[in-house]
Design a protein around this motif. Structure first.
Motif, PDB file in Angstrom:
ATOM      1  N   GLU A  71       0.784  -1.225   0.000  1.00  0.00           N
ATOM      2  CA  GLU A  71       0.000   0.000   0.000  1.00  0.00           C
ATOM      3  C   GLU A  71       0.820   1.280   0.000  1.00  0.00           C
ATOM      4  O   GLU A  71       0.390   2.290  -0.537  1.00  0.00           O
ATOM      5  CB  GLU A  71      -0.940   0.009   1.221  1.00  0.00           C
ATOM      6  CG  GLU A  71      -1.938  -1.150   1.222  1.00  0.00           C
ATOM      7  CD  GLU A  71      -2.856  -1.114   2.418  1.00  0.00           C
ATOM      8  OE1 GLU A  71      -3.132  -0.008   2.909  1.00  0.00           O
ATOM      9  OE2 GLU A  71      -3.287  -2.182   2.872  1.00  0.00           O
ATOM     10  N   LEU A  72       1.983   1.274   0.610  1.00  0.00           N
ATOM     11  CA  LEU A  72       2.777   2.494   0.680  1.00  0.00           C
ATOM     12  C   LEU A  72       3.552   2.712  -0.611  1.00  0.00           C
ATOM     13  O   LEU A  72       4.103   1.783  -1.181  1.00  0.00           O
ATOM     14  CB  LEU A  72       3.762   2.412   1.860  1.00  0.00           C
ATOM     15  CG  LEU A  72       3.138   2.291   3.252  1.00  0.00           C
ATOM     16  CD1 LEU A  72       4.234   2.298   4.293  1.00  0.00           C
ATOM     17  CD2 LEU A  72       2.165   3.427   3.509  1.00  0.00           C
ATOM     18  N   GLN A  73       3.593   3.947  -1.079  1.00  0.00           N
ATOM     19  CA  GLN A  73       4.304   4.282  -2.306  1.00  0.00           C
ATOM     20  C   GLN A  73       5.766   4.588  -1.991  1.00  0.00           C
ATOM     21  O   GLN A  73       6.269   5.670  -2.233  1.00  0.00           O
ATOM     22  CB  GLN A  73       3.632   5.468  -3.001  1.00  0.00           C
ATOM     23  CG  GLN A  73       2.206   5.201  -3.421  1.00  0.00           C
ATOM     24  CD  GLN A  73       2.116   4.035  -4.389  1.00  0.00           C
ATOM     25  OE1 GLN A  73       2.857   3.985  -5.361  1.00  0.00           O
ATOM     26  NE2 GLN A  73       1.209   3.105  -4.128  1.00  0.00           N
ATOM     27  N   ILE A  74       6.444   3.588  -1.419  1.00  0.00           N
ATOM     28  CA  ILE A  74       7.865   3.733  -1.101  1.00  0.00           C
ATOM     29  C   ILE A  74       8.558   2.428  -1.472  1.00  0.00           C
ATOM     30  O   ILE A  74       7.921   1.387  -1.559  1.00  0.00           O
ATOM     31  CB  ILE A  74       8.091   4.012   0.405  1.00  0.00           C
ATOM     32  CG1 ILE A  74       7.528   2.853   1.245  1.00  0.00           C
ATOM     33  CG2 ILE A  74       7.484   5.320   0.820  1.00  0.00           C
ATOM     34  CD1 ILE A  74       7.898   2.907   2.702  1.00  0.00           C
ATOM     35  N   PRO A  75       9.877   2.476  -1.715  1.00  0.00           N
ATOM     36  CA  PRO A  75      10.598   1.213  -1.865  1.00  0.00           C
ATOM     37  C   PRO A  75      10.566   0.462  -0.531  1.00  0.00           C
ATOM     38  O   PRO A  75      11.138   0.906   0.453  1.00  0.00           O
ATOM     39  CB  PRO A  75      12.017   1.654  -2.226  1.00  0.00           C
ATOM     40  CG  PRO A  75      11.892   3.073  -2.703  1.00  0.00           C
ATOM     41  CD  PRO A  75      10.747   3.639  -1.927  1.00  0.00           C
ATOM     42  N   ALA A  76       9.870  -0.662  -0.490  1.00  0.00           N
ATOM     43  CA  ALA A  76       9.700  -1.384   0.766  1.00  0.00           C
ATOM     44  C   ALA A  76      10.994  -2.090   1.158  1.00  0.00           C
ATOM     45  O   ALA A  76      11.635  -2.739   0.329  1.00  0.00           O
ATOM     46  CB  ALA A  76       8.575  -2.402   0.629  1.00  0.00           C
ATOM     47  N   PRO A  77      11.404  -1.970   2.421  1.00  0.00           N
ATOM     48  CA  PRO A  77      12.601  -2.690   2.868  1.00  0.00           C
ATOM     49  C   PRO A  77      12.280  -4.169   3.017  1.00  0.00           C
ATOM     50  O   PRO A  77      11.107  -4.558   3.113  1.00  0.00           O
ATOM     51  CB  PRO A  77      12.885  -2.056   4.240  1.00  0.00           C
ATOM     52  CG  PRO A  77      11.524  -1.656   4.737  1.00  0.00           C
ATOM     53  CD  PRO A  77      10.762  -1.213   3.515  1.00  0.00           C
ATOM     54  N   PRO A  78      13.293  -5.034   3.036  1.00  0.00           N
ATOM     55  CA  PRO A  78      13.038  -6.443   3.335  1.00  0.00           C
ATOM     56  C   PRO A  78      12.371  -6.576   4.703  1.00  0.00           C
ATOM     57  O   PRO A  78      12.758  -5.908   5.662  1.00  0.00           O
ATOM     58  CB  PRO A  78      14.432  -7.063   3.337  1.00  0.00           C
ATOM     59  CG  PRO A  78      15.269  -6.140   2.514  1.00  0.00           C
ATOM     60  CD  PRO A  78      14.721  -4.768   2.760  1.00  0.00           C
ATOM     61  N   VAL A  79      11.367  -7.435   4.783  1.00  0.00           N
ATOM     62  CA  VAL A  79      10.653  -7.668   6.041  1.00  0.00           C
ATOM     63  C   VAL A  79      10.870  -9.114   6.453  1.00  0.00           C
ATOM     64  O   VAL A  79      10.610 -10.034   5.672  1.00  0.00           O
ATOM     65  CB  VAL A  79       9.147  -7.371   5.902  1.00  0.00           C
ATOM     66  CG1 VAL A  79       8.449  -7.554   7.246  1.00  0.00           C
ATOM     67  CG2 VAL A  79       8.924  -5.958   5.379  1.00  0.00           C
ATOM     68  N   VAL A  80      11.352  -9.299   7.686  1.00  0.00           N
ATOM     69  CA  VAL A  80      11.677 -10.625   8.207  1.00  0.00           C
ATOM     70  C   VAL A  80      10.780 -10.923   9.395  1.00  0.00           C
ATOM     71  O   VAL A  80      10.613 -10.078  10.277  1.00  0.00           O
ATOM     72  CB  VAL A  80      13.152 -10.693   8.646  1.00  0.00           C
ATOM     73  CG1 VAL A  80      13.512 -12.101   9.104  1.00  0.00           C
ATOM     74  CG2 VAL A  80      14.072 -10.246   7.523  1.00  0.00           C
ATOM     75  N   ALA A  81      10.203 -12.119   9.423  1.00  0.00           N
ATOM     76  CA  ALA A  81       9.321 -12.512  10.516  1.00  0.00           C
ATOM     77  C   ALA A  81       9.985 -13.594  11.363  1.00  0.00           C
ATOM     78  O   ALA A  81      10.601 -14.522  10.829  1.00  0.00           O
ATOM     79  CB  ALA A  81       7.987 -13.025   9.979  1.00  0.00           C
ATOM     80  N   LEU A  82       9.864 -13.447  12.668  1.00  0.00           N
ATOM     81  CA  LEU A  82      10.305 -14.470  13.612  1.00  0.00           C
ATOM     82  C   LEU A  82       9.046 -15.058  14.229  1.00  0.00           C
ATOM     83  O   LEU A  82       8.344 -14.378  14.979  1.00  0.00           O
ATOM     84  CB  LEU A  82      11.212 -13.857  14.684  1.00  0.00           C
ATOM     85  CG  LEU A  82      12.359 -12.963  14.163  1.00  0.00           C
ATOM     86  CD1 LEU A  82      13.190 -12.447  15.318  1.00  0.00           C
ATOM     87  CD2 LEU A  82      13.229 -13.723  13.168  1.00  0.00           C
ATOM     88  N   ILE A  83       8.736 -16.308  13.901  1.00  0.00           N
ATOM     89  CA  ILE A  83       7.448 -16.877  14.285  1.00  0.00           C
ATOM     90  C   ILE A  83       7.614 -18.058  15.222  1.00  0.00           C
ATOM     91  O   ILE A  83       8.677 -18.680  15.299  1.00  0.00           O
ATOM     92  CB  ILE A  83       6.643 -17.310  13.037  1.00  0.00           C
ATOM     93  CG1 ILE A  83       7.385 -18.413  12.284  1.00  0.00           C
ATOM     94  CG2 ILE A  83       6.400 -16.122  12.127  1.00  0.00           C
ATOM     95  CD1 ILE A  83       6.630 -18.924  11.084  1.00  0.00           C
TER      96      ILE A  83
END
Length: 217
Positions: A71-83
């Motif tokens: 949704e955001l008009q920005i270059p999205a950074p890598p997103v890491v999940a710890l589950i």
């Protein structure tokens, strides 16, 4: 300046532990709390990566990831999940939201550091003197390799490092059917394990980015 990693967590002890681990490896870190703060800081600070501390039954992680990736008009950074182990439904929601990588607890912190270092290297433009090298052209697409910029009909497309590498490989091998194994070798570092579903997620994300621009044109 050390690359910044935002850690989204409600556990202060978790943040203190991982902020120390990141600091030793040359990263800066900052704790963000809820959904709105995580999105705002990701927009304002332009972090190198966002780490989501996903607790069992929590819906915050997938919501943050979906907001950043879709949704955001920005270059999205890598997103890491710890589950948490056994949280299959949560993991599926994260994959649908566009998560870049996930680690199931307990895991060795070195795995997270390896991923972050690899993502940092992929996001750095190559050095080719003072200007950009000759771009790759495919129809309306223009891909500049040195600056990692992609334009379609004059409109810039924001792609993450994985999507950029995939697009580059597909253009360079136009007319050829590329297997998932070939795409993994082209877009991911050698020391990162990638399964077939992860490849499909990134291909779908690349298609969505390109389709959005063509639709708006």
């Amino acid at each position: 300046m050390n690359p910044l990693v935002l850690i989204c967590s409600e556990d202060a002890e978790f943040y203190l532990l991982f902020s120390h681990i990141l600091k030793v490896d040359g990263f800066a870190s900052e704790l963000v709390g809820g959904f709105e703060e995580a999105v705002r800081q990701s927009t304002d600070r332009e972090p190198h990566a966002v780490v989501l501390d996903c607790r069992p039954a929590s819906t915050t992680g997938p919501a943050i990831c979906a907001k950043l990736k879709g949704e955001l008009q920005i270059p999205a950074p890598p997103v890491v999940a710890l589950i948490a182990p056994g949280a299959e439904e949560q993991h599926l929601n994260l994959v649908k939201a566009g998560i870049d990588e996930s680690f199931v607890r307990p895991f060795a912190p070195a795995k997270l550091l390896t991923y972050l270092r690899a993502a940092l290297e992929m996001s750095r433009p190559a050095s080719h003197g003072s200007g950009d090298s000759k771009p790759l052209i495919c129809g309306d697409l223009e891909v500049r390799l040195a600056s990692h910029r992609v334009r379609c009909n004059g409109q810039q497309i924001h792609l993450g490092p994985i999507e950029f590498n995939l697009l580059r490989h597909l253009i360079e091998n136009g007319g050829k059917v590329c297997s998932r194994d070939e795409l993994i070798r082209a877009a991911w570092p050698d020391n990162i394990y990638v399964d077939a579903r992860t490849v499909d997620v990134h291909i779908a994300r690349l298609r969505k980015a390109l389709k959005t621009v063509h639709t708006a044109a």
